[in-house]
Design an enzyme around this catalytic site. Structure first.
Site, PDB file in Angstrom:
ATOM      1  N   THR A 132     -23.846 -25.447 -11.316  1.00 39.30           N
ATOM      2  CA  THR A 132     -24.273 -26.583 -12.136  1.00 39.30           C
ATOM      3  C   THR A 132     -23.568 -26.649 -13.489  1.00 39.30           C
ATOM      4  O   THR A 132     -23.803 -27.579 -14.264  1.00 39.30           O
ATOM      5  CB  THR A 132     -25.802 -26.544 -12.333  1.00 39.30           C
ATOM      6  OG1 THR A 132     -26.177 -25.202 -12.693  1.00 39.30           O
ATOM      7  CG2 THR A 132     -26.536 -26.939 -11.068  1.00 39.30           C
TER       8      THR A 132
ATOM      9  N   HIS B 224      18.924 -18.442 -15.537  1.00 40.68           N
ATOM     10  CA  HIS B 224      19.417 -18.772 -16.868  1.00 40.68           C
ATOM     11  C   HIS B 224      20.018 -20.165 -16.844  1.00 40.68           C
ATOM     12  O   HIS B 224      20.761 -20.492 -15.924  1.00 40.68           O
ATOM     13  CB  HIS B 224      20.486 -17.766 -17.301  1.00 40.68           C
ATOM     14  CG  HIS B 224      21.120 -18.136 -18.604  1.00 40.68           C
ATOM     15  ND1 HIS B 224      20.479 -17.948 -19.813  1.00 40.68           N
ATOM     16  CD2 HIS B 224      22.314 -18.718 -18.891  1.00 40.68           C
ATOM     17  CE1 HIS B 224      21.267 -18.381 -20.785  1.00 40.68           C
ATOM     18  NE2 HIS B 224      22.389 -18.846 -20.263  1.00 40.68           N
TER      19      HIS B 224
ATOM     20  N   GLY C 118     -30.743 -32.238  -8.025  1.00 38.52           N
ATOM     21  CA  GLY C 118     -31.308 -31.238  -7.134  1.00 38.52           C
ATOM     22  C   GLY C 118     -32.293 -30.323  -7.850  1.00 38.52           C
ATOM     23  O   GLY C 118     -32.059 -29.936  -8.998  1.00 38.52           O
TER      24      GLY C 118
ATOM     25  N   GLY D   6     -17.251 -33.093 -11.257  1.00 35.93           N
ATOM     26  CA  GLY D   6     -17.962 -32.496 -12.385  1.00 35.93           C
ATOM     27  C   GLY D   6     -17.330 -32.789 -13.734  1.00 35.93           C
ATOM     28  O   GLY D   6     -16.549 -33.738 -13.891  1.00 35.93           O
TER      29      GLY D   6
ATOM     30  N   MET E 285     -15.687 -19.433 -19.532  1.00 38.32           N
ATOM     31  CA  MET E 285     -16.085 -20.732 -18.965  1.00 38.32           C
ATOM     32  C   MET E 285     -14.828 -21.530 -18.640  1.00 38.32           C
ATOM     33  O   MET E 285     -14.443 -22.436 -19.386  1.00 38.32           O
ATOM     34  CB  MET E 285     -16.948 -21.494 -19.963  1.00 38.32           C
ATOM     35  CG  MET E 285     -18.367 -21.008 -20.060  1.00 38.32           C
ATOM     36  SD  MET E 285     -19.321 -22.090 -21.130  1.00 38.32           S
ATOM     37  CE  MET E 285     -20.983 -21.555 -20.778  1.00 38.32           C
TER      38      MET E 285
ATOM     39  N   ALA F 220     -12.382 -23.441 -15.463  1.00 36.01           N
ATOM     40  CA  ALA F 220     -12.424 -24.015 -14.118  1.00 36.01           C
ATOM     41  C   ALA F 220     -11.838 -23.055 -13.085  1.00 36.01           C
ATOM     42  O   ALA F 220     -12.403 -22.879 -11.996  1.00 36.01           O
ATOM     43  CB  ALA F 220     -11.658 -25.338 -14.101  1.00 36.01           C
TER      44      ALA F 220
ATOM     45  N   LYS G  68     -25.428 -35.135  -9.043  1.00 39.79           N
ATOM     46  CA  LYS G  68     -26.109 -36.318  -9.569  1.00 39.79           C
ATOM     47  C   LYS G  68     -25.145 -37.450  -9.931  1.00 39.79           C
ATOM     48  O   LYS G  68     -25.502 -38.619  -9.872  1.00 39.79           O
ATOM     49  CB  LYS G  68     -27.012 -35.960 -10.751  1.00 39.79           C
ATOM     50  CG  LYS G  68     -26.339 -35.292 -11.925  1.00 39.79           C
ATOM     51  CD  LYS G  68     -27.362 -34.987 -13.013  1.00 39.79           C
ATOM     52  CE  LYS G  68     -26.730 -34.495 -14.288  1.00 39.79           C
ATOM     53  NZ  LYS G  68     -26.360 -33.082 -14.264  1.00 39.79           N
TER      54      LYS G  68
END
Ligand code: NAI
Length: 468
Positions: A144, A446, A116, A41, A320, A322, A35
């Protein structure tokens, strides 16, 4: 007649856009219903990327003001141009989003701009500014995402009562900010504004911040953030918020102080996120959600409709994050292609981009105790690292938890400089079922920030660190 695709993805966040790219790579025709006009997103537009831009900028400001003198650099007249900082954030987002648009073009993925919703199990109605369109597919992937949870008595107005989206877009640095929720978002956005001079108060319901993380890590983070000037009100409940022209009054009830009020310019509510399925008309496709609104999926991430799959924040499995959504996206596309991919939910790293950074993978001590697994601990402090001392970054430690029975690494928890990148080695180690001894015997350059992981592994396997 409805246009037909092999795969339709709903949502263009890290789950959705990665699914679209992988499906296209596999030779399928792909459309993404999104949308927003911009791709990417929440993560790219109003989440991970803009917050990292502000974290980076605010860190430069804080260091320039407070941490350069020790290096022999005196800086006078440091001023903050918050408008420039915010414009840079917008530019970073625009460049990142543009990158996804380029990838869509390269892979011939169509972006159908609009909302959608299912008409039936294979048809999606896309409602956009220019009307509605019907599209069909052999497979539909729902990605979504999620949306911020509001407190029932304090809906977001994004002026005084902010979600993470509003907190990213402030035009002035507030003098005082109350953050409700000491989780990922609260601590990252709280850090941004605290570094810029704001008096930040974090109100957390439970008795520790980031409550699900290894307790030693969260206790150390709490100590460090307090030192940086943030105030914490743990075991404290918010009972009400009054908002006016002048600001907000946040009423709280704590375990020790019974009732109290925190006045501030605005309040950031960061008490978690919930799955977003509004208006999808899932019932039309026979897709079932559980009692908390998550789309139900089987082990292969298939919903109750075999042609419909779901990934990312909108399903209950995994955190939750990504990168979890991205791996699920690839797996689902390869399953559609009759391959046998696997997502290892045991090795998903979590990172909090405060400074020092916090990163974890695998089991915490609390989890190992609860499941009755015998374990060994190796813990190496950054203050014993030459590189960390040279960088004035001595806060924190790396902790390796290994099985008593066979030395296999079960969890790695770290707080310190660049841990967001250092955790990758721990993820590789766990993915390949490494023992602590395996890591202890691998050459580490190192001086680097990576050496403390090797030393912690040495301690876990044989309690013989070299530099402690
Ligand atoms: P969170 O789940 O990380 O933290 C929420 C905190 O709020 C918890 O500590 C919880 O105990 C507390 N809380 C809940 N209700 C409360 C109340 N009424 N009063 C006071 N405290 C309360 O959720 P957050 O920070 O909103 O982040 C949402 C999601 O976004 C997380 O799942 C996280 O994984 C993701 N995220 C990840 C980031 C990263 O990877 N660095 C950055 C930002 C977000």
């Amino acid at each position: 007649m409805a246009k037909a695709y092999n795969v339709i993805v709903v949502g263009a966040g890290p789950g959705g856009y990665v699914a679209a790219i992988r499906a296209a790579q596999l030779g399928y025709t792909v459309a993404v219903v999104e949308k927003r006009k911009e791709l990417g997103g929440t993560c790219l537009n109003v989440g991970c990327i803009p917050s990292k831009a502000l974290l980076e900028s605010s860190e430069h400001y804080y260091r320039t003001k407070h941490e350069l003198a020790v290096h022999g650099i005196d800086v006078e007249g440091v001023t903050l141009r918050f408008d420039v900082m915010q414009a840079r954030r917008e530019k970073v987002v625009a460049q990142t989003v543009e990158g996804i648009r380029y990838l869509f073009k390269k892979h011939k993925i169509e972006h159908l701009i609009g909302h959608g919703s299912f008409v039936d199990g294979e048809t999606i109605e896309v409602t956009g500014d220019s009307g509605t369109e019907l599209v069909t597919a052999d497979h539909i992937i729902l990605a979504t995402g999620s949306e911020p949870v509001a407190l029932p008595f304090a809906p977001f107005d994004e002026q005084r009562i902010l979600s993470s989206t509003g907190a990213l877009a402030l035009t002035e640095v507030p003098k005082r900010l109350v953050v409700i929720g000491g989780g990922y978002i609260g601590l990252e956005m709280g850090s941004v504004y605290a570094r810029l001079g704001c008096d930040v108060h974090v109100v957390e319901l439970l008795d520790s911040i980031v409550p699900l993380m290894d307790k030693e890590l969260s206790a150390t983070l709490l100590k460090v953030l307090k030192k940086q000037g943030m105030s914490f009100h743990l075991s404290t409940k918010v009972t009400g918020i009054e908002s006016s022209e002048e600001g907000v009054q946040v009423h709280t009830e704590g375990a020790k102080v019974t009732a109290s009020t925190l006045a501030a310019d605005c309040v950031l509510v960061a008490v978690g996120r919930k799955p977003l399925t509004t208006g999808l008309k899932l019932e039309a496709a026979g897709v079932v959600v559980d009692g908390r609104g998550f789309i139900e999926v089987d082990d292969r991430l298939r919903t109750s409709n075999p042609r419909v799959w779901a990934i990312g924040d909108v399903i209950r499995r995994g955190p939750m994050l990504a990168h979890k959504a991205e791996e699920e996206a690839v797996a689902v596309c390869e399953r559609i292609d009759k391959q046998q991919p696997h997502v290892n939910y045991e090795t998903i790293p979590g990172v909090i981009y405060t400074w020092p950074e916090v990163a974890s993978v695998g089991k915490s001590e609390e989890e190992l105790k609860a499941e009755g697994t015998a374990y060994k601990i190796g813990k190496f402090p950054f203050k014993a690292s030459g590189r960390a001392r040279a960088a004035e970054e001595t806060e924190g430690f790396v902790k390796v938890l290994a099985a008593e029975a066979d030395d296999r690494i079960l969890g790695v928890h770290m707080i310190g400089p660049r841990c967001s990148d250092l955790i990758a080695e721990a993820v590789v180690a766990m993915e390949f079922c490494a023992s602590a001894e395996d890591i202890a015997r691998i050459v580490h350059a190192h001086p680097t920030f990576a050496e403390p992981f090797k030393e912690a592994a040495l301690m876990a396997t044989a309690n013989r660190p070299i530099h402690l």
